[in-house]
Structure formats: structure tokens, C-alpha cells
Design a protein around this motif. Structure first.
Motif, PDB file in Angstrom:
ATOM      1  N   ALA A  29       0.849  -1.197   0.000  1.00  0.00           N
ATOM      2  CA  ALA A  29       0.000   0.000   0.000  1.00  0.00           C
ATOM      3  C   ALA A  29       0.881   1.242   0.000  1.00  0.00           C
ATOM      4  CB  ALA A  29      -0.912   0.012   1.223  1.00  0.00           C
ATOM      5  N   ALA A  30       0.624   2.141  -0.934  1.00  0.00           N
ATOM      6  CA  ALA A  30       1.278   3.455  -0.944  1.00  0.00           C
ATOM      7  C   ALA A  30       0.267   4.455  -0.395  1.00  0.00           C
ATOM      8  CB  ALA A  30       1.715   3.827  -2.356  1.00  0.00           C
ATOM      9  N   CYS A  31       0.643   5.123   0.688  1.00  0.00           N
ATOM     10  CA  CYS A  31      -0.262   6.014   1.425  1.00  0.00           C
ATOM     11  C   CYS A  31       0.254   7.442   1.317  1.00  0.00           C
ATOM     12  CB  CYS A  31      -0.315   5.610   2.900  1.00  0.00           C
ATOM     13  SG  CYS A  31      -0.613   3.855   3.181  1.00  0.00           S
ATOM     14  N   GLY A  32      -0.519   8.312   0.694  1.00  0.00           N
ATOM     15  CA  GLY A  32      -0.111   9.698   0.503  1.00  0.00           C
ATOM     16  C   GLY A  32      -0.953  10.650   1.337  1.00  0.00           C
ATOM     17  N   VAL A  33      -0.293  11.548   2.029  1.00  0.00           N
ATOM     18  CA  VAL A  33      -0.969  12.534   2.865  1.00  0.00           C
ATOM     19  C   VAL A  33      -0.990  13.865   2.115  1.00  0.00           C
ATOM     20  CG1 VAL A  33      -1.003  13.710   5.088  1.00  0.00           C
ATOM     21  CG2 VAL A  33      -0.129  11.358   4.937  1.00  0.00           C
ATOM     22  N   LEU A  34      -2.204  14.364   1.870  1.00  0.00           N
ATOM     23  CA  LEU A  34      -2.407  15.589   1.087  1.00  0.00           C
ATOM     24  C   LEU A  34      -3.282  16.572   1.847  1.00  0.00           C
ATOM     25  CD1 LEU A  34      -3.514  13.578  -2.012  1.00  0.00           C
ATOM     26  CD2 LEU A  34      -1.530  15.058  -2.050  1.00  0.00           C
ATOM     27  N   SER A  35      -3.098  17.835   1.562  1.00  0.00           N
ATOM     28  CA  SER A  35      -3.998  18.870   2.078  1.00  0.00           C
ATOM     29  C   SER A  35      -5.352  18.731   1.382  1.00  0.00           C
ATOM     30  CB  SER A  35      -3.392  20.252   1.793  1.00  0.00           C
ATOM     31  OG  SER A  35      -4.269  21.262   2.208  1.00  0.00           O
ATOM     32  N   ASN A  36      -6.427  18.888   2.151  1.00  0.00           N
ATOM     33  CA  ASN A  36      -7.784  18.843   1.591  1.00  0.00           C
ATOM     34  C   ASN A  36      -8.232  20.279   1.322  1.00  0.00           C
ATOM     35  OD1 ASN A  36     -10.507  18.666   1.022  1.00  0.00           O
ATOM     36  ND2 ASN A  36     -11.026  17.420   2.804  1.00  0.00           N
ATOM     37  N   PRO A  37      -8.283  20.710   0.058  1.00  0.00           N
ATOM     38  CA  PRO A  37      -8.644  22.099  -0.244  1.00  0.00           C
ATOM     39  C   PRO A  37     -10.085  22.452   0.129  1.00  0.00           C
ATOM     40  CG  PRO A  37      -8.476  20.826  -2.267  1.00  0.00           C
ATOM     41  CD  PRO A  37      -8.012  19.942  -1.149  1.00  0.00           C
ATOM     42  N   VAL A 163      -4.894   6.059  -0.288  1.00  0.00           N
ATOM     43  CA  VAL A 163      -4.193   4.779  -0.321  1.00  0.00           C
ATOM     44  C   VAL A 163      -4.443   4.071  -1.654  1.00  0.00           C
ATOM     45  CG1 VAL A 163      -3.894   2.541   0.807  1.00  0.00           C
ATOM     46  CG2 VAL A 163      -4.529   4.551   2.188  1.00  0.00           C
ATOM     47  N   VAL A 164      -3.359   3.634  -2.276  1.00  0.00           N
ATOM     48  CA  VAL A 164      -3.392   2.805  -3.481  1.00  0.00           C
ATOM     49  C   VAL A 164      -2.680   1.512  -3.114  1.00  0.00           C
ATOM     50  CG1 VAL A 164      -2.427   2.552  -5.802  1.00  0.00           C
ATOM     51  CG2 VAL A 164      -3.462   4.718  -5.123  1.00  0.00           C
ATOM     52  N   ALA A 165      -3.333   0.362  -3.345  1.00  0.00           N
ATOM     53  CA  ALA A 165      -2.743  -0.904  -2.914  1.00  0.00           C
ATOM     54  C   ALA A 165      -2.855  -1.977  -3.996  1.00  0.00           C
ATOM     55  CB  ALA A 165      -3.433  -1.379  -1.632  1.00  0.00           C
ATOM     56  N   PHE A 166      -1.862  -2.880  -3.978  1.00  0.00           N
ATOM     57  CA  PHE A 166      -1.823  -3.990  -4.923  1.00  0.00           C
ATOM     58  C   PHE A 166      -1.478  -5.277  -4.199  1.00  0.00           C
ATOM     59  CE2 PHE A 166      -1.068  -0.280  -7.530  1.00  0.00           C
ATOM     60  CZ  PHE A 166      -1.869  -0.518  -8.628  1.00  0.00           C
ATOM     61  N   LEU A 167      -2.037  -6.363  -4.708  1.00  0.00           N
ATOM     62  CA  LEU A 167      -1.758  -7.711  -4.215  1.00  0.00           C
ATOM     63  C   LEU A 167      -0.952  -8.442  -5.272  1.00  0.00           C
ATOM     64  CD1 LEU A 167      -2.349 -10.161  -2.261  1.00  0.00           C
ATOM     65  CD2 LEU A 167      -4.321 -10.626  -3.738  1.00  0.00           C
TER      66      LEU A 167
END
Length: 194
Positions: A29-37, A163-167
Motif C-alpha cells: 500500500a502506498a499512502c499519501g498525505v495531502l492537504s484537503n482544499p 491509499v493505493v494498494a496492490f496484491l
């Protein structure tokens, strides 16, 4: 678009249920933290800013997740988002349900199967379950799996944790046999005819 941070979580499973795995299993899982405009703003029905943001962020997170999955090829995928407490659940839905899946499909060379997605609102450290579905076939039972992820300091009230995840491989020691698509279709026809 700027990430405050990106975390990549990789799980390699070697045994399950008291036995060694018959085939490899890796969840990433790649987890990115972004500001919510839109955090703290009056309610709106225009989510175009978040939809556009999700495509760009999805491309970055997909590339990172697939790099961590290597050398395994993706068999399943899933996505999720946690909206900080100054946001709205629909902010998260607009991030994962509209166009982000295109970035995931392109990166993984995925097919037409629906990409499972999950959205929730919560404070920093909130966990989220990412459900995996088959890349090409929604009826691929061996690709149906789950991964729980969390980032201890995210999302803050005005942020989103995307979150973007792959198996890679199959669910650990997958061995169930489910109904075929044809069997399900016949059952649905029977139910609807009653």
C-alpha cells in the motif's frame, strides 16, 4: 500538488493457518498525505478539484506501490481514503470513486473489473481496511483479500490520507471454490423471477 508525506507499507506473507504458503503473497500500500482544499469550507457539490487531485496523486502512489510489489506482478488491487475531521465523507468518495482508478489501471495494465474502494472520516492514526479485488476478473476468488493500513500522524483535520494498494500472488493459501459468474447469473435470474 504536494504530499506532506508518503508511506509505503509492504507485507510479505510466508505462512498462514499453520502451513507454508503454496504460492507467494505480497500486499503493498502506498499512502499519501495531502492537504484537503475543501476542508472547513461550506458544503459543495463541486468536487472537480479533488477529482483532478486524485488522478495526479494516484499516478504517483501507483508507481510507488508497483515498484515495491516487484518482482511480483499485480493480481489484485484496492484503494481507500481517510478524510480528516474538518472534511466531508464525500470529499473522500470523490477522490477514489471517480477517476483515480484510471491511474491504477494504466500502471498495472489492469482490466475492466471494479476496483474495490473504501472511504471514511477520522483523526490521525485511524486504520482503514483496503479490500483487494481481481485485476481482470471480479470473480477471481484467489485475489480477494484485505490489508489494514494506518499512518500514525495522518490525516490531520484538514488533510486526506489516500491509499493505493496492490496484491501480488494470491491471498495466503487461497483454496476456496466459489460460484462461477454463470452460476451467480442463474441464481440472480431465479431470485428476480420470484
Amino acid at each position: 500538488m504536494k504530499f506532506r508525506e508518503i508511506s509505503v507499507i509492504a507485507q510479505e506473507v510466508f505462512s498462514e493457518g499453520g502451513r507454508e504458503l503454496a504460492s507467494p503473497c505480497k500486499r503493498v500500500a502506498a499512502c499519501g498525505v495531502l492537504s484537503n482544499p475543501l476542508a472547513g469550507q461550506p458544503p459543495t457539490d463541486d468536487f472537480s478539484t479533488l477529482v483532478d487531485l486524485s488522478v495526479t496523486a494516484g499516478e504517483v502512489l501507483t508507481a510507488k506501490a508497483l515498484a515495491a510489489l516487484s518482482p511480483l506482478a499485480p493480481r489484485g488491487y484496492g484503494k481507500g481514503v481517510i478524510v480528516g475531521t474538518s472534511g466531508d465523507l464525500e470529499h473522500g468518495a470523490s477522490m477514489i470513486h471517480v477517476r483515480m482508478g484510471l491511474a491504477m489501471r494504466r500502471g498495472a495494465r489492469g482490466g475492466p473489473a471494479l476496483i474495490p474502494g473504501n472511504a471514511k472520516v477520522g483523526p490521525p492514526g485511524t486504520p482503514i481496511d483496503i479490500m483487494f479485488g481481481g485485476l481482470d476478473d471480479a470473480w477471481d476468488y484467489d485475489a480477494m483479500d484485505t490489508m489494514t493500513v494506518m499512518v500514525s500522524d495522518a490525516p490531520r483535520a484538514d488533510e486526506l490520507l489516500l491509499v493505493v494498494a496492490f496484491l501480488g500472488g494470491t491471498r495466503p493459501n487461497a483454496r476456496i471454490k466459489g460460484a462461477s459468474p454463470a452460476q451467480v447469473l442463474a441464481l440472480v435470474r431465479q431470485i428476480k423471477s420470484n
